[in-house]
Scaffold this motif. Sequence first.
Motif, PDB file in Angstrom:
ATOM      1  N   VAL A 497      -1.695  -6.682   9.746  1.00  0.00           N
ATOM      2  CA  VAL A 497      -1.792  -5.473   8.933  1.00  0.00           C
ATOM      3  C   VAL A 497      -0.430  -4.781   8.836  1.00  0.00           C
ATOM      4  O   VAL A 497      -0.015  -4.346   7.748  1.00  0.00           O
ATOM      5  N   GLU A 498       0.277  -4.693   9.936  1.00  0.00           N
ATOM      6  CA  GLU A 498       1.572  -3.994   9.952  1.00  0.00           C
ATOM      7  C   GLU A 498       2.635  -4.716   9.127  1.00  0.00           C
ATOM      8  O   GLU A 498       3.634  -4.116   8.740  1.00  0.00           O
ATOM      9  N   SER A 499       2.415  -5.993   8.865  1.00  0.00           N
ATOM     10  CA  SER A 499       3.401  -6.741   8.082  1.00  0.00           C
ATOM     11  C   SER A 499       3.333  -6.415   6.591  1.00  0.00           C
ATOM     12  O   SER A 499       4.233  -6.772   5.828  1.00  0.00           O
ATOM     13  N   ARG A 500       2.271  -5.714   6.172  1.00  0.00           N
ATOM     14  CA  ARG A 500       2.111  -5.375   4.768  1.00  0.00           C
ATOM     15  C   ARG A 500       2.758  -4.044   4.440  1.00  0.00           C
ATOM     16  O   ARG A 500       2.848  -3.166   5.291  1.00  0.00           O
ATOM     17  N   LYS A 501       3.193  -3.877   3.199  1.00  0.00           N
ATOM     18  CA  LYS A 501       3.836  -2.639   2.784  1.00  0.00           C
ATOM     19  C   LYS A 501       2.782  -1.664   2.244  1.00  0.00           C
ATOM     20  O   LYS A 501       2.071  -1.967   1.291  1.00  0.00           O
ATOM     21  N   SER A 502       2.701  -0.503   2.886  1.00  0.00           N
ATOM     22  CA  SER A 502       1.811   0.555   2.442  1.00  0.00           C
ATOM     23  C   SER A 502       2.543   1.874   2.562  1.00  0.00           C
ATOM     24  O   SER A 502       3.543   1.980   3.283  1.00  0.00           O
ATOM     25  N   SER A 503       2.071   2.895   1.864  1.00  0.00           N
ATOM     26  CA  SER A 503       2.737   4.202   1.920  1.00  0.00           C
ATOM     27  C   SER A 503       1.730   5.297   1.644  1.00  0.00           C
ATOM     28  O   SER A 503       0.680   5.075   1.032  1.00  0.00           O
ATOM     29  N   ASN A 504       2.039   6.511   2.121  1.00  0.00           N
ATOM     30  CA  ASN A 504       1.230   7.667   1.778  1.00  0.00           C
ATOM     31  C   ASN A 504       2.066   8.935   1.893  1.00  0.00           C
ATOM     32  O   ASN A 504       3.068   8.987   2.604  1.00  0.00           O
ATOM     33  N   ASP A 505       1.659   9.952   1.135  1.00  0.00           N
ATOM     34  CA  ASP A 505       2.256  11.276   1.248  1.00  0.00           C
ATOM     35  C   ASP A 505       1.167  12.288   0.935  1.00  0.00           C
ATOM     36  O   ASP A 505      -0.020  11.934   0.912  1.00  0.00           O
ATOM     37  N   ASP A 506       1.551  13.539   0.682  1.00  0.00           N
ATOM     38  CA  ASP A 506       0.553  14.579   0.503  1.00  0.00           C
ATOM     39  C   ASP A 506      -0.337  14.354  -0.711  1.00  0.00           C
ATOM     40  O   ASP A 506      -1.457  14.864  -0.771  1.00  0.00           O
ATOM     41  N   LEU A 507       0.164  13.636  -1.701  1.00  0.00           N
ATOM     42  CA  LEU A 507      -0.554  13.531  -2.964  1.00  0.00           C
ATOM     43  C   LEU A 507      -1.036  12.121  -3.290  1.00  0.00           C
ATOM     44  O   LEU A 507      -1.771  11.937  -4.269  1.00  0.00           O
ATOM     45  N   SER A 508      -0.634  11.139  -2.519  1.00  0.00           N
ATOM     46  CA  SER A 508      -1.006   9.780  -2.907  1.00  0.00           C
ATOM     47  C   SER A 508      -0.948   8.825  -1.734  1.00  0.00           C
ATOM     48  O   SER A 508      -0.325   9.117  -0.703  1.00  0.00           O
ATOM     49  N   LEU A 509      -1.588   7.683  -1.907  1.00  0.00           N
ATOM     50  CA  LEU A 509      -1.445   6.580  -0.955  1.00  0.00           C
ATOM     51  C   LEU A 509      -1.499   5.267  -1.721  1.00  0.00           C
ATOM     52  O   LEU A 509      -2.160   5.153  -2.753  1.00  0.00           O
ATOM     53  N   ILE A 510      -0.768   4.306  -1.212  1.00  0.00           N
ATOM     54  CA  ILE A 510      -0.761   2.950  -1.748  1.00  0.00           C
ATOM     55  C   ILE A 510      -1.018   2.012  -0.577  1.00  0.00           C
ATOM     56  O   ILE A 510      -0.391   2.141   0.488  1.00  0.00           O
ATOM     57  N   TYR A 511      -1.949   1.085  -0.760  1.00  0.00           N
ATOM     58  CA  TYR A 511      -2.308   0.194   0.343  1.00  0.00           C
ATOM     59  C   TYR A 511      -2.453  -1.230  -0.163  1.00  0.00           C
ATOM     60  O   TYR A 511      -3.105  -1.482  -1.175  1.00  0.00           O
ATOM     61  N   LYS A 512      -1.842  -2.163   0.549  1.00  0.00           N
ATOM     62  CA  LYS A 512      -1.995  -3.597   0.268  1.00  0.00           C
ATOM     63  C   LYS A 512      -3.051  -4.169   1.221  1.00  0.00           C
ATOM     64  O   LYS A 512      -2.922  -4.054   2.444  1.00  0.00           O
ATOM     65  N   THR A 513      -4.091  -4.772   0.670  1.00  0.00           N
ATOM     66  CA  THR A 513      -5.184  -5.270   1.489  1.00  0.00           C
ATOM     67  C   THR A 513      -4.854  -6.638   2.069  1.00  0.00           C
ATOM     68  O   THR A 513      -3.839  -7.260   1.729  1.00  0.00           O
ATOM     69  N   ILE A 514      -5.720  -7.123   2.902  1.00  0.00           N
ATOM     70  CA  ILE A 514      -5.509  -8.427   3.527  1.00  0.00           C
ATOM     71  C   ILE A 514      -5.545  -9.545   2.495  1.00  0.00           C
ATOM     72  O   ILE A 514      -5.012 -10.632   2.719  1.00  0.00           O
ATOM     73  N   ASP A 515      -6.170  -9.281   1.340  1.00  0.00           N
ATOM     74  CA  ASP A 515      -6.186 -10.250   0.239  1.00  0.00           C
ATOM     75  C   ASP A 515      -5.042 -10.009  -0.735  1.00  0.00           C
ATOM     76  O   ASP A 515      -5.042 -10.544  -1.851  1.00  0.00           O
ATOM     77  N   ASN A 516      -4.076  -9.165  -0.317  1.00  0.00           N
ATOM     78  CA  ASN A 516      -2.883  -8.863  -1.108  1.00  0.00           C
ATOM     79  C   ASN A 516      -3.213  -8.143  -2.424  1.00  0.00           C
ATOM     80  O   ASN A 516      -2.549  -8.313  -3.437  1.00  0.00           O
ATOM     81  N   GLU A 517      -4.262  -7.336  -2.381  1.00  0.00           N
ATOM     82  CA  GLU A 517      -4.600  -6.508  -3.532  1.00  0.00           C
ATOM     83  C   GLU A 517      -4.022  -5.109  -3.323  1.00  0.00           C
ATOM     84  O   GLU A 517      -4.001  -4.590  -2.203  1.00  0.00           O
ATOM     85  N   LYS A 518      -3.588  -4.491  -4.407  1.00  0.00           N
ATOM     86  CA  LYS A 518      -2.924  -3.196  -4.352  1.00  0.00           C
ATOM     87  C   LYS A 518      -3.903  -2.087  -4.720  1.00  0.00           C
ATOM     88  O   LYS A 518      -4.474  -2.075  -5.808  1.00  0.00           O
ATOM     89  N   LEU A 519      -4.081  -1.138  -3.796  1.00  0.00           N
ATOM     90  CA  LEU A 519      -4.960  -0.005  -4.023  1.00  0.00           C
ATOM     91  C   LEU A 519      -4.128   1.264  -4.099  1.00  0.00           C
ATOM     92  O   LEU A 519      -3.260   1.498  -3.253  1.00  0.00           O
ATOM     93  N   GLU A 520      -4.388   2.110  -5.094  1.00  0.00           N
ATOM     94  CA  GLU A 520      -3.667   3.370  -5.271  1.00  0.00           C
ATOM     95  C   GLU A 520      -4.661   4.509  -5.475  1.00  0.00           C
ATOM     96  O   GLU A 520      -5.561   4.417  -6.311  1.00  0.00           O
ATOM     97  N   LEU A 521      -4.478   5.559  -4.710  1.00  0.00           N
ATOM     98  CA  LEU A 521      -5.280   6.761  -4.845  1.00  0.00           C
ATOM     99  C   LEU A 521      -4.323   7.945  -4.852  1.00  0.00           C
ATOM    100  O   LEU A 521      -3.550   8.126  -3.909  1.00  0.00           O
TER     101      LEU A 521
END
Length: 546
Positions: A497-521
């Motif tokens: 999990v730690e090898s994947r690039k993800s980010s978050n701040d006060d207004l958004s988050l981006i997450y790469k799943t184990i299937d390498n799918e990109k989620l943005e909220l």
Amino acid sequence: MNFVNRKSQVITLAAEKALKLSIIKENYWFLDDIRDNFYYGMHLYAATQDDNISISSDKQDAKKLAERMLFHSIKLQEQNKQSNHVGHWPLSLHPKPELAKPNTLPIEFFSSLLLHFYEDYKDTLSPDLKNLIKASLTAIYNSELRLRKPDEFSHHETKIFVMQLMYGQYFQNQEMINKGYDHINTVLEHVREYGLREYGSLPWLWHWIQSLDFARDYMKDESIKQTLTNLLDFMWKERTTFYMKGAWVGAHSRGLEHDIPSDENTLLDYIQFGDFPTPVSITRLEGAGFLSYQAPESIINIGVNRTVPVEVKKEIKLAFDEENNHYDSLHHYVYITSAYAIGGLWERTEEYLNEQHRWDISLPVGNQDSINQLYFFHPGEGNQEGDERHQSAQCEVLYHKNVVCALYQNLQASDHPYIIGYLPKGDWIAKDRAIYGETGDTYIAIHLQQPYNITEMEDRFVVKSDGDNNSVVVEVIDKQEASRLLIYDVNEFRKQVESRKSSNDDLSLIYKTIDNEKLELASTRDAEKIYRRINDQSIDFENYML
């Protein structure tokens, strides 16, 4: 173990509990809710009449105890035909049962349950109790419930329409039968057109199912019986769609203490499905041991013996204007595997007593030493210290298969400038703004935007994270899938999990799943606009069905 055997197990469990209860105010086991005196009295009586059930007391003594409890509880009914409350019982018996005032709730479910019980055991009841029950049935027949028409299409009304059918037949009133049949048909048409507005509410669904079950068993007219069967099948399909080994997965319009953070209202599930350990305690009994309808295998198999993961995308159309809910439809998403389920409702809705439970991860029911749900929430109206329920509206969500993302904004303006999380027992590794764990047949990764503290309790871990803005991402993977990825313990999962690039701040988050799918909220600062994307594609609800 088959349906009938599991029913006998539940009756035995209830009877043994009844035998251990202490008598209060000379004639009652329970004062908080009169209904529990009926439920346990009826199950104890049923156990004494079944030669295949053994109990720890002499059956004649147990029968007398059950009849005593039922007799004194029924006596509290208003039977004066001239009273506006004819047919009704009190709910709470405090401080003196004989002075307790009538309440509208008990008669709704008692009407069908009491007639069902009477028809099953009228030949073995003592003369005094038999005569009192007959008088009670007459009082129910004379109540204002016989005049009720469809208005809200709720569990309350359905129980009343069932009463109209059953009491019309018992008292040979064809006009009453016809009205009840018309009303039940209208309810069936409504739920088929709009879906079940009382989504994920287990106490209420069980009231639908039990009352319909009793009526189906009692009514003689085949057309009426078939309509009741159709409505029962609709309700059992609703249940099995969101079912996983005793757990009710996804959102709840009303989540009670025995539903959250652990699925404990499981007796009817156990009788019908039987794919999780036999319950050893009872949190809500009602008429469980009198269930008679076995749902078709085609419905049972929707939720039992799942071999591949399933995405459920369900729409609920709102039939009426709701003061605080400005939606045409609600949308329920769950992802269910054999080891876990994840999901919830996309929309925040204002529900009765603010008891909406928005999302969670569910594990199979089984370990009595641990809760079986994992979720985070921001406390809202009605929440007290240590309360696992009553969430605020300050949450935006994104669901996709084995991942849920949640944003929490502007918490400092509330009475609770923090979020709370509940985790099942397991091996948890606390890292900086992340938690990794192994519980059951799953590995779980949790990411928080803000620092947190975690506390181990008897049956759970509790997480508290302060901050004006916060976010949570939870990703779950079962061990079978993990082994295909050469992950064999929680530390290997953490590194992956730690090898994947993800980010978050006060207004958004981006997450790469184990299937390498990109989620943005993401959200605007005033939370007026919400952006949800999966692999750069915005979420839509075109493939959500009733």
